[in-house]
Design an enzyme around this catalytic site. Structure first.
Site, PDB file in Angstrom:
ATOM      1  N   ARG A  14      -8.127   1.498 -11.063  1.00 55.69           N
ATOM      2  CA  ARG A  14      -9.108   0.515 -11.530  1.00 55.69           C
ATOM      3  C   ARG A  14     -10.503   1.097 -11.625  1.00 55.69           C
ATOM      4  NH1 ARG A  14      -6.677  -4.573 -11.262  1.00 55.69           N
ATOM      5  NH2 ARG A  14      -4.512  -4.181 -10.725  1.00 55.69           N
ATOM      6  N   SER A  15     -10.634   2.400 -11.298  1.00 59.28           N
ATOM      7  CA  SER A  15     -11.966   3.005 -11.280  1.00 59.28           C
ATOM      8  C   SER A  15     -12.691   2.927 -12.635  1.00 59.28           C
ATOM      9  CB  SER A  15     -11.880   4.453 -10.807  1.00 59.28           C
ATOM     10  OG  SER A  15     -11.484   4.466  -9.456  1.00 59.28           O
ATOM     11  N   LYS A  65      -6.831  14.726  -2.669  1.00 59.00           N
ATOM     12  CA  LYS A  65      -8.077  14.652  -1.895  1.00 59.00           C
ATOM     13  C   LYS A  65      -8.283  15.874  -0.987  1.00 59.00           C
ATOM     14  CE  LYS A  65      -8.556   9.635  -1.789  1.00 59.00           C
ATOM     15  NZ  LYS A  65      -8.803   8.447  -0.960  1.00 59.00           N
ATOM     16  N   GLU A  77     -21.485  15.906   5.226  1.00 60.38           N
ATOM     17  CA  GLU A  77     -20.999  15.827   6.619  1.00 60.38           C
ATOM     18  C   GLU A  77     -19.723  15.005   6.684  1.00 60.38           C
ATOM     19  OE1 GLU A  77     -22.722  18.270   8.684  1.00 60.38           O
ATOM     20  OE2 GLU A  77     -21.379  16.931   9.781  1.00 60.38           O
ATOM     21  N   ASN A  86     -13.220  12.549  -2.014  1.00 65.93           N
ATOM     22  CA  ASN A  86     -12.835  11.587  -3.058  1.00 65.93           C
ATOM     23  C   ASN A  86     -13.866  11.528  -4.184  1.00 65.93           C
ATOM     24  OD1 ASN A  86     -14.932  10.094  -1.959  1.00 65.93           O
ATOM     25  ND2 ASN A  86     -13.869   8.144  -2.144  1.00 65.93           N
ATOM     26  N   ASP A 102     -15.126   6.919   1.102  1.00 67.96           N
ATOM     27  CA  ASP A 102     -14.188   5.854   1.515  1.00 67.96           C
ATOM     28  C   ASP A 102     -14.689   5.104   2.754  1.00 67.96           C
ATOM     29  OD1 ASP A 102     -12.332   6.166  -0.511  1.00 67.96           O
ATOM     30  OD2 ASP A 102     -11.078   7.564   0.619  1.00 67.96           O
ATOM     31  N   GLY A 127      -3.461   8.676   9.213  1.00 68.49           N
ATOM     32  CA  GLY A 127      -3.376   9.534   8.031  1.00 68.49           C
ATOM     33  C   GLY A 127      -4.776   9.815   7.483  1.00 68.49           C
ATOM     34  N   ARG A 150       2.233   4.935  14.480  1.00 58.50           N
ATOM     35  CA  ARG A 150       3.683   5.049  14.706  1.00 58.50           C
ATOM     36  C   ARG A 150       3.999   6.364  15.398  1.00 58.50           C
ATOM     37  NH1 ARG A 150       7.034   4.823   9.206  1.00 58.50           N
ATOM     38  NH2 ARG A 150       5.815   6.718   8.868  1.00 58.50           N
ATOM     39  N   TYR A 216      -4.405  -3.262  -1.045  1.00 56.39           N
ATOM     40  CA  TYR A 216      -4.724  -4.535  -1.689  1.00 56.39           C
ATOM     41  C   TYR A 216      -3.656  -4.863  -2.713  1.00 56.39           C
ATOM     42  CZ  TYR A 216      -6.518  -1.325  -5.187  1.00 56.39           C
ATOM     43  OH  TYR A 216      -6.629  -0.298  -6.086  1.00 56.39           O
ATOM     44  N   GLN A 245     -16.577   2.125  -2.185  1.00 55.60           N
ATOM     45  CA  GLN A 245     -16.567   3.591  -2.272  1.00 55.60           C
ATOM     46  C   GLN A 245     -17.006   4.043  -3.662  1.00 55.60           C
ATOM     47  OE1 GLN A 245     -14.425   5.677  -4.135  1.00 55.60           O
ATOM     48  NE2 GLN A 245     -13.241   3.984  -4.991  1.00 55.60           N
TER      49      GLN A 245
HETATM   50  P1  NDP Z   1      -1.248   8.716   4.583  1.00 61.56           P
HETATM   51  O1  NDP Z   1       0.062   8.963   3.945  1.00 61.56           O
HETATM   52  O2  NDP Z   1      -2.189   9.839   4.824  1.00 61.56           O
HETATM   53  O3  NDP Z   1      -1.001   8.013   6.023  1.00 61.56           O
HETATM   54  C1  NDP Z   1      -0.081   6.968   6.150  1.00 61.56           C
HETATM   55  C2  NDP Z   1      -0.196   6.326   7.531  1.00 61.56           C
HETATM   56  O4  NDP Z   1       0.603   5.143   7.533  1.00 61.56           O
HETATM   57  C3  NDP Z   1       0.308   7.191   8.674  1.00 61.56           C
HETATM   58  O5  NDP Z   1      -0.466   6.909   9.819  1.00 61.56           O
HETATM   59  C4  NDP Z   1       1.748   6.691   8.847  1.00 61.56           C
HETATM   60  O6  NDP Z   1       2.257   6.851  10.164  1.00 61.56           O
HETATM   61  C5  NDP Z   1       1.567   5.219   8.587  1.00 61.56           C
HETATM   62  N1  NDP Z   1       2.767   4.516   8.124  1.00 61.56           N
HETATM   63  C6  NDP Z   1       3.401   4.664   6.941  1.00 61.56           C
HETATM   64  N2  NDP Z   1       4.437   3.794   6.854  1.00 61.56           N
HETATM   65  C7  NDP Z   1       4.458   3.098   8.014  1.00 61.56           C
HETATM   66  C8  NDP Z   1       5.289   2.047   8.517  1.00 61.56           C
HETATM   67  N3  NDP Z   1       6.309   1.541   7.819  1.00 61.56           N
HETATM   68  N4  NDP Z   1       5.008   1.558   9.740  1.00 61.56           N
HETATM   69  C9  NDP Z   1       3.977   2.043  10.452  1.00 61.56           C
HETATM   70  N5  NDP Z   1       3.161   3.034  10.042  1.00 61.56           N
HETATM   71  C10 NDP Z   1       3.396   3.547   8.824  1.00 61.56           C
HETATM   72  O7  NDP Z   1      -1.928   7.554   3.695  1.00 61.56           O
HETATM   73  P2  NDP Z   1      -3.485   7.259   3.541  1.00 61.56           P
HETATM   74  O8  NDP Z   1      -4.102   7.386   4.885  1.00 61.56           O
HETATM   75  O9  NDP Z   1      -4.038   8.043   2.414  1.00 61.56           O
HETATM   76  O10 NDP Z   1      -3.491   5.722   3.046  1.00 61.56           O
HETATM   77  C11 NDP Z   1      -3.213   4.661   3.944  1.00 61.56           C
HETATM   78  C12 NDP Z   1      -3.437   3.316   3.260  1.00 61.56           C
HETATM   79  O11 NDP Z   1      -4.815   3.151   2.939  1.00 61.56           O
HETATM   80  C13 NDP Z   1      -2.659   3.121   1.953  1.00 61.56           C
HETATM   81  O12 NDP Z   1      -2.157   1.803   1.922  1.00 61.56           O
HETATM   82  C14 NDP Z   1      -3.717   3.303   0.884  1.00 61.56           C
HETATM   83  O13 NDP Z   1      -3.404   2.562  -0.291  1.00 61.56           O
HETATM   84  C15 NDP Z   1      -4.936   2.731   1.583  1.00 61.56           C
HETATM   85  N6  NDP Z   1      -6.218   3.218   1.048  1.00 61.56           N
HETATM   86  C16 NDP Z   1      -7.066   2.307   0.475  1.00 61.56           C
HETATM   87  C17 NDP Z   1      -8.279   2.709  -0.030  1.00 61.56           C
HETATM   88  C18 NDP Z   1      -9.185   1.688  -0.645  1.00 61.56           C
HETATM   89  O14 NDP Z   1     -10.199   2.063  -1.257  1.00 61.56           O
HETATM   90  N7  NDP Z   1      -8.903   0.406  -0.513  1.00 61.56           N
HETATM   91  C19 NDP Z   1      -8.724   4.110   0.027  1.00 61.56           C
HETATM   92  C20 NDP Z   1      -7.774   4.994   0.694  1.00 61.56           C
HETATM   93  C21 NDP Z   1      -6.569   4.544   1.165  1.00 61.56           C
HETATM   94  P3  NDP Z   1       2.961   8.235  10.645  1.00 61.56           P
HETATM   95  O15 NDP Z   1       1.837   9.158  10.991  1.00 61.56           O
HETATM   96  O16 NDP Z   1       3.763   7.834  11.812  1.00 61.56           O
HETATM   97  O17 NDP Z   1       3.782   8.719   9.481  1.00 61.56           O
END
Ligand code: NDP
Length: 276
Positions: A14-15, A65, A77, A86, A102, A127, A150, A216, A245
């Protein structure tokens, strides 16, 4: 003034809609913003081509990223701390300045609803998105930040990595080990993408708590449904973070600080209408 969002996939982004609306606020008729799909093994090459063709900057989304963070000449920083970029600005000498907006987007959205000072914050996930928001959250001086994931080891590693810089108590643990009630609970896991709720202990949402899902969608996310059923008073999804962001990125490129609220309202309408 050519800008792009680079990703794979990127068709859903959507950017372009957001940045066109920002440019319209300032009458920047020559501001162009498009999607750029690059092959998963072709980010650096594609970015170099875009710069050579006179590109002014770009947003970077999944899965690039971290690669963007590695290939920038200079980092803010917050990008250094996040280990992810990003937003890239092409400097007049052709060097690449990398930022991560972000965390600023999330915090700006939260602050529209609550103050974070003195609050207990629970951050779910460890993550890339969680990593990028820890220091911006900590800068608001909450009472503490608990990171739950998790895979507990990843939450512990993050807490350890940032404990020196955060200036507030930080700890990392498994979902089961979370105790007490939190004023702000941020879901930075991707569990909502698959429609999965999280195994949170009862009572994590304090009375009046704010629940925030970075994911979302047009419908209530799995996490926000869980938060509503557990009594969270304020429930927000990540659309505001997305626009926030983008506003930071737009400011970095143009020096203009756009109004977020009208663009967020427009985006919400188009998300719910399924038009974009
Ligand atoms: P990553 O893949 O880097 O990390 C995913 C994380 O989710 C890990 O901590 C993982 O745990 C956990 N996870 C995945 N599935 C499950 C589950 N079923 N139950 C519990 N924990 C789970 O993803 P990102 O950090 O890049 O993104 C995370 C979320 O943030 C996404 O939904 C993304 O769309 C959203 N986001 C939104 C933004 C915005 O502008 N609104 C910007 C950036 C991200 P484990 O370590 O155990 O695998």
């Amino acid at each position: 003034m050519r800008y792009v969002v680079i990703g794979n996939p990127v068709a859903h982004s959507r950017s372009p809609q957001i940045h066109s609306a920002f440019a319209a606020q300032f009458g920047l008729a020559d501001f162009q913003y498009e999607r750029l799909l690059l092959p998963v093994d072709g980010f650096t090459e594609g970015l170099c081509r875009f710069v050579a063709d006179g590109g002014g900057g770009c947003n970077v989304t999944l899965p690039f990223k971290e690669e963007a963070w590695r290939c920038c000449d200079r980092l803010s920083e917050r990008a250094r701390a996040a280990q992810a970029v990003n937003t890239i600005r092409v400097e007049p000498n052709g060097k690449l300045y990398g930022d991560n907006t972000d965390g600023a987007g999330l915090v700006a959205d939260l602050l529209r609803h609550v103050s974070l000072a003195g609050k207990r914050i629970l951050l779910l996930g460890a993550g890339g998105a969680a990593r990028g928001v820890i220091l911006p959250l900590a800068a608001e001086k909450p009472a503490e930040i608990v990171i739950a994931n998790r895979t507990a080891a990843k939450a512990q590693e993050l807490a350890q990595a940032f404990s020196g810089q955060a200036g507030v108590p930080l700890s990392g643990m498994d979902f089961d080990a979370v105790s007490g009630a939190f004023d702000v609970v941020v879901n930075a896991t991707s569990a909502s993408i698959g429609g999965n709720a999280l195994p949170l202990p009862a009572g994590v949402f304090a009375p009046g708590a704010l629940a925030y899902d970075m994911y979302y969608s047009a419908d209530e996310t799995a996490f926000l449904q869980q938060a509503r059923e557990s009594g969270a008073a304020i429930r927000l999804d990540g659309l505001g973070m997305l626009v926030g962001q983008a506003a930071e990125a737009f400011f970095l490129w143009t020096g203009f600080r756009p109004e977020v609220a009208p663009v967020l309202a427009e985006l919400r309408t188009s998300l719910q209408g399924g038009t974009k």
